[in-house]
Design a protein around this motif. Structure first.
Motif, PDB file in Angstrom:
ATOM      1  N   VAL A 140       4.267  10.711  -5.468  1.00 53.62           N
ATOM      2  CA  VAL A 140       3.124  10.190  -4.910  1.00 53.62           C
ATOM      3  C   VAL A 140       2.511   9.011  -5.738  1.00 53.62           C
ATOM      4  CG1 VAL A 140       1.114  10.711  -3.721  1.00 53.62           C
ATOM      5  CG2 VAL A 140       2.928  12.552  -3.879  1.00 53.62           C
ATOM      6  N   ILE A 141       2.416   8.004  -4.807  1.00 53.68           N
ATOM      7  CA  ILE A 141       1.739   6.660  -5.631  1.00 53.68           C
ATOM      8  C   ILE A 141       0.340   6.584  -4.633  1.00 53.68           C
ATOM      9  CG2 ILE A 141       3.833   5.880  -6.817  1.00 53.68           C
ATOM     10  CD1 ILE A 141       4.142   3.886  -4.308  1.00 53.68           C
ATOM     11  N   GLY A 142      -0.211   5.103  -5.189  1.00 53.99           N
ATOM     12  CA  GLY A 142      -1.486   4.998  -4.384  1.00 53.99           C
ATOM     13  C   GLY A 142      -2.752   5.053  -5.279  1.00 53.99           C
ATOM     14  N   THR A 196       6.234   9.012  -1.559  1.00 50.18           N
ATOM     15  CA  THR A 196       5.196   8.917  -0.740  1.00 50.18           C
ATOM     16  C   THR A 196       4.132   7.687  -1.261  1.00 50.18           C
ATOM     17  OG1 THR A 196       5.111  11.186  -0.310  1.00 50.18           O
ATOM     18  CG2 THR A 196       3.281  10.274   0.254  1.00 50.18           C
ATOM     19  N   GLY A 197       4.336   6.727  -0.408  1.00 54.14           N
ATOM     20  CA  GLY A 197       3.279   5.654  -0.822  1.00 54.14           C
ATOM     21  C   GLY A 197       3.945   4.288  -0.211  1.00 54.14           C
ATOM     22  N   SER A 198       3.249   3.009  -0.412  1.00 54.11           N
ATOM     23  CA  SER A 198       3.628   2.036   0.402  1.00 54.11           C
ATOM     24  C   SER A 198       3.954   1.252  -0.627  1.00 54.11           C
ATOM     25  CB  SER A 198       2.732   1.621   1.393  1.00 54.11           C
ATOM     26  OG  SER A 198       1.521   0.849   0.700  1.00 54.11           O
ATOM     27  N   GLN A 243       2.567  -1.938  -0.767  1.00 52.65           N
ATOM     28  CA  GLN A 243       1.186  -2.316  -1.214  1.00 52.65           C
ATOM     29  C   GLN A 243       0.366  -1.600  -2.137  1.00 52.65           C
ATOM     30  OE1 GLN A 243       2.145  -2.562   2.070  1.00 52.65           O
ATOM     31  NE2 GLN A 243       3.363  -4.439   1.802  1.00 52.65           N
ATOM     32  N   ASP A 244       0.836  -0.539  -2.386  1.00 51.08           N
ATOM     33  CA  ASP A 244       0.025   0.641  -3.201  1.00 51.08           C
ATOM     34  C   ASP A 244       0.261  -0.266  -4.881  1.00 51.08           C
ATOM     35  OD1 ASP A 244      -0.739   2.260  -1.663  1.00 51.08           O
ATOM     36  OD2 ASP A 244       0.914   3.680  -1.613  1.00 51.08           O
ATOM     37  N   PRO A 245      -0.899  -0.103  -5.462  1.00 52.83           N
ATOM     38  CA  PRO A 245      -0.889  -0.704  -6.931  1.00 52.83           C
ATOM     39  C   PRO A 245       0.473  -0.320  -7.837  1.00 52.83           C
ATOM     40  CG  PRO A 245      -2.896   0.579  -6.432  1.00 52.83           C
ATOM     41  CD  PRO A 245      -1.962   0.923  -5.306  1.00 52.83           C
ATOM     42  N   ARG A 305       6.072   0.612  -4.163  1.00 56.97           N
ATOM     43  CA  ARG A 305       7.164   1.527  -3.886  1.00 56.97           C
ATOM     44  C   ARG A 305       8.311   1.012  -4.346  1.00 56.97           C
ATOM     45  NH1 ARG A 305       7.595   5.389   0.449  1.00 56.97           N
ATOM     46  NH2 ARG A 305       9.881   5.770   0.932  1.00 56.97           N
TER      47      ARG A 305
END
Lengths: 555, 555
Positions: free
Chosen positions: A418-420, A455-457, A459-461, A464
């Motif tokens: 999981v990122i973000g 899980t994450g996009s 554009q997340d820091p 992905r």
């Protein structure tokens, strides 16, 4: 009133004549014009549609019958239409000469001489002559595709039974679409190569499914047509069963997709039984039939054409991935999740896939623990009291992953990442580190396979794709979503596709076509670099059946 | 043995201290170190985990308790750990100074003075103090997000009931994820703007669904968290109902996606009833619950997180397309297909969508004919006897399309467009020509909308995208597959989304945050250009509740 004339001894295909009819009908001087070869079926049609003239009694199937509906009773109309017809026929001839140079033959024997390795005949001549030509080609050990309709069920059964005994296939009659060994046969689309084999008793059904497969960036091996009647009580699915055998034997086909109207009940039983004998996943769409259960052993049932394509692509991805990985058949699956909901969904999906029960107590974050398979939510209070959540500090999971090195029964580890905002700055690093340690503790003959969903996009820091690239370069498999991950895990711990020797079907690897009928079909094949000879079929003995029979005996 | 000391009057957040604990535990001289604020809950935890020392009796919630498990009984260990702790705390202070400049406040009153338009407080302080702070903010008419756990159900019900009366929302307790008016609250992802609003009682559930939405190239409006207990019997879904009202009122939200564990039965009834009152499509995923029927009025039930995302994206595309088209509410749908299987599938889907019966006789190619809706297969023998198939010569369909100009009751025409070998060289031309003629015969207040799906690939001779571009430039709507096309057709002939005035929720358009607790949450908000003040909360009166109560009365 109807004015009419016959143009003797000039055979043309039906589509060309239909287009000429349409063009001539647009002339001001006439109401409507019908131009047809003088076959018995066409004569009935001229009669039924109000275009009959007694002139046509003398026409043979080699003669063109021209009927003109007009309010202008001058004979000029006949002269006008006759001129226009000649122009149109000249145009066709010129186009054919100016266009692609096709290998041509006027007799079946010379067609086979010109293309000695021909192994399929594509028949689009008038229906009443199609069965006889198919029969002849079967005697000559050719596979058959009959585009023509108006072939009797009796002929269909006879031809298919004969083909079956010779390990050949008859596609059709009324088979509009097939793609075999890269050859576009009749109405066909240009679809990337892939690992999905398609069988269909519906032309546009096949076309839509393969188009959707291409839209999903996957591809096909073959698309085998059956004709709309194949799964009826009378025909008994003879070609469907052959097509299944062909794709079962075809090594590049890893997933089979089968499309038809709901078969007759006993045919359905035969087909389903045959499908279950094949050690490949099969997507079945019986159009507009009610689905009792979405899956039965290796058969996945779809409701719509696009769902069939989507299921096929999912299975195709899983098979393509699985065949590049070492075998862990018979091993267990361990899931180490940081997201509670993700762990719960994986437990649910795995329980369904392996017929296990999920754990309801969730003691120590255990969502499933049966037959050695175990899914754990490491975000459970048991692990996080006094410690940061594993999404923030992944070290507790890293230890759990590393521990799998010491658990030789575990073949697959399923994980989330999981990122973000709020999450660890580089969770991939910890997964990779734990997995490397686990692998280092394993011997080469007891591998551990890691499957991760992110899980994450983009554009997340953490980005992905950067996380995914890092995982992949550490030999970790990344799937797009949880059902994909679970399906792959299940696939890996079960035995792979059979490599037992089966009857081979050379047609699927190399095709060479005799085209009898619509010339454009031959041109399309030639444009696709498929060996083809245009058999300029015309009715034997002017279509006189008695005379034809005598001539045949003389041959 | 345990060695211990207290560092007085130095408040730090729990995540920072956990990370310090982990770092100190790695030192050779110790077995394990636990560093925690001296709150009652933490004291119990130190006791339960074998880190208790009587020294801690004197610690207040403003004091740091340090417990060291070690085999080394020299007092040097305390000196060592104390030095290291000081270094770590200094590091944190420096990082905070060197990093983002945050607006800061030591008291609630000054926080609100510094950010007068603050309309939400994000609370991640120790759970035992969270409810009191939330209560104070509710009195001050702020919306609430409680990231903290360890808040009692009684407090949750009390806070949510209070918020409900003030048209405010309480997200949480234990709410890990929300994205409101573009603000990433706690564990949040950066997702493109779109028209899907998400409500979730599960943090990673929200994160996975919105990630899948982004993967499908769509976006979200808001993601409202509820906390895992909101749909329980005790809490009764108070925040779920508020969140539904909020997204019902939010004009940019055209589709709602709702994710939770299966709610308590009476809560489920309330939530479903509330959903049905909303004139927007809603995707509901009650994790791991059995789905009786896939659809109930405007509610679509999903089985998995990725299915929820896919359904939401399908509906979002339909809504986004519909709202750009003129209204044809109350009109009928006419389907003019060249592919028989495509016509059959559309008839089946439309029958299901509008509760109609398909036609079984298929007389004259009619697959459905009820209540004015009609789906025709123009490839049926009735149309093709003596004529080329409409895939080859589309003129018969062109006429049928043009005729719709004279049928004012028809609002939508559904069509296929089949390309590939064998098919017409430019079927779009004929569709466009027929449609233009139909439109020309209509008045401006009685429009006709054309929806087409294209069967065929980019590599086909006609080129999929070129055909699509041609259709689009003639104001013909192109959908990716038949279910999409049918859903859009149904949507167009039914009344659109309500524009009746509803209560407005300013929070959804502009957010301004007081962050109490984890500093990184404030930094993430500031990085996203969201107005935020870091409320450097510490327990009042050193956490002495009696003294705090007296102080409060004095204020």
């Amino acid at each position: 009133m109807i004015q009419s004339f016959i143009k003797k001894g000039s055979f043309q295909d039906s589509v060309s004549l239909m287009l000429i009819s349409k063009k001539l009908s647009n002339l001001e001087e006439v109401d409507e014009v019908s131009v047809m070869m003088g076959t018995p079926a066409n004569k009935s049609l001229l009669n039924a549609t109000g275009f009959w003239s007694d002139t046509f009694n003398d026409a043979t199937p080699n003669d063109i019958c021209v009927a003109i509906k007009t309010h202008d009773d001058s004979t000029n109309v006949i002269a006008l239409i006759s001129d226009q017809l000649e122009d149109a026929l000249k145009n066709i001839a010129q186009q054919q000469q100016g266009g692609t140079k096709l290998l041509k033959a006027r007799r079946y024997a010379s067609a086979t001489e010109k293309l000695p390795d021909a192994n399929l005949i594509l028949i689009s001549i008038a229906g009443e002559y199609a069965a006889e030509l198919a029969d002849q080609a079967l005697d000559d050990n050719k596979n058959i595709m009959i585009f023509s309709d108006n072939v009797s069920v009796d002929d269909e059964v006879r031809l298919k039974t004969k083909a079956d005994k010779k390990d050949l296939i008859v596609m059709g009659p009324d088979c509009g679409t097939a793609i075999i060994a890269g050859a576009p046969l009749a109405f066909a689309n240009v679809i990337p190569k892939g690992n999905i084999g398609v069988i269909g008793a519906s032309g546009t059904g096949i076309q839509e499914v393969i188009s959707q497969i291409a839209l999903l960036n996957q591809g096909i091996t073959q698309a085998i047509g059956l004709g709309g009647r194949d799964l009826s009580e009378e025909v008994g699915g003879i070609s469907a069963l052959t097509a299944l055998k062909m794709l079962a034997a075809d090594e590049s086909t890893q997933v089979i997709t089968f499309i038809s109207k709901p078969p007759a009940e006993n045919v359905r039983k035969k087909v389903i039984a045959a499908m279950k004998q094949i050690n490949k996943p099969i997507v079945a769409l019986f159009l507009a039939s009610k689905i009792d259960q979405p899956q039965e052993d290796n058969i996945y049932f779809a409701n719509t054409l696009d769902e069939a394509a989507r299921l096929a692509c999912l299975l195709a991805k899983v098979e393509a991935t699985a065949c590049q990985l070492p075998t862990v058949a018979g091993k267990t699956i361990s899931g180490l999740y940081t997201g509670g909901t993700l762990a719960a969904e994986v437990a649910m999906l795995l329980a369904k896939a392996l017929d296990l029960a999920v754990s309801h107590s969730h003691d120590k974050g255990i969502m499933l623990d049966q037959n050695g398979h175990k899914i754990i939510d490491l975000g459970d209070d048991f692990y996080t009291v006094g410690r940061p959540h594993p999404m923030i500090d992944p070290s507790i999971r890293e230890e759990e992953i590393a521990q799998l090195g010491q658990q030789p029964a575990v073949g697959v580890v399923l994980m989330d990442l999981v990122i973000g905002y709020g999450a660890n700055a580089d969770p991939a690093e910890s997964v990779i580190s734990g997995f490397s340690r686990a692998c280092a503790a394993r011997s080469a003959d007891n591998p551990l396979i890691a499957i991760v969903t992110v899980t994450g996009s983009e554009q997340d820091p953490q980005s992905r794709h950067q996380q995914i690239e890092a995982l992949k370069s550490a030999n970790i498999i990344v799937m797009d979503n949880l059902p994909e991950a679970v399906l792959l895990a299940k696939r890996l711990i079960t035995a792979g596709q059979a490599s037992t020797p089966v009857r081979s079907y050379p047609l699927l690897n190399h095709i060479s076509v005799i085209n009898a009928g619509l010339r454009s079909f031959a041109e399309d094949l030639q444009a696709s670099n498929i060996p083809v000879v245009q058999y300029q079929w015309a009715p034997i003995a002017g279509g006189n059946k008695k005379l034809a029979a005598i001539l045949k005996k003389l041959n």
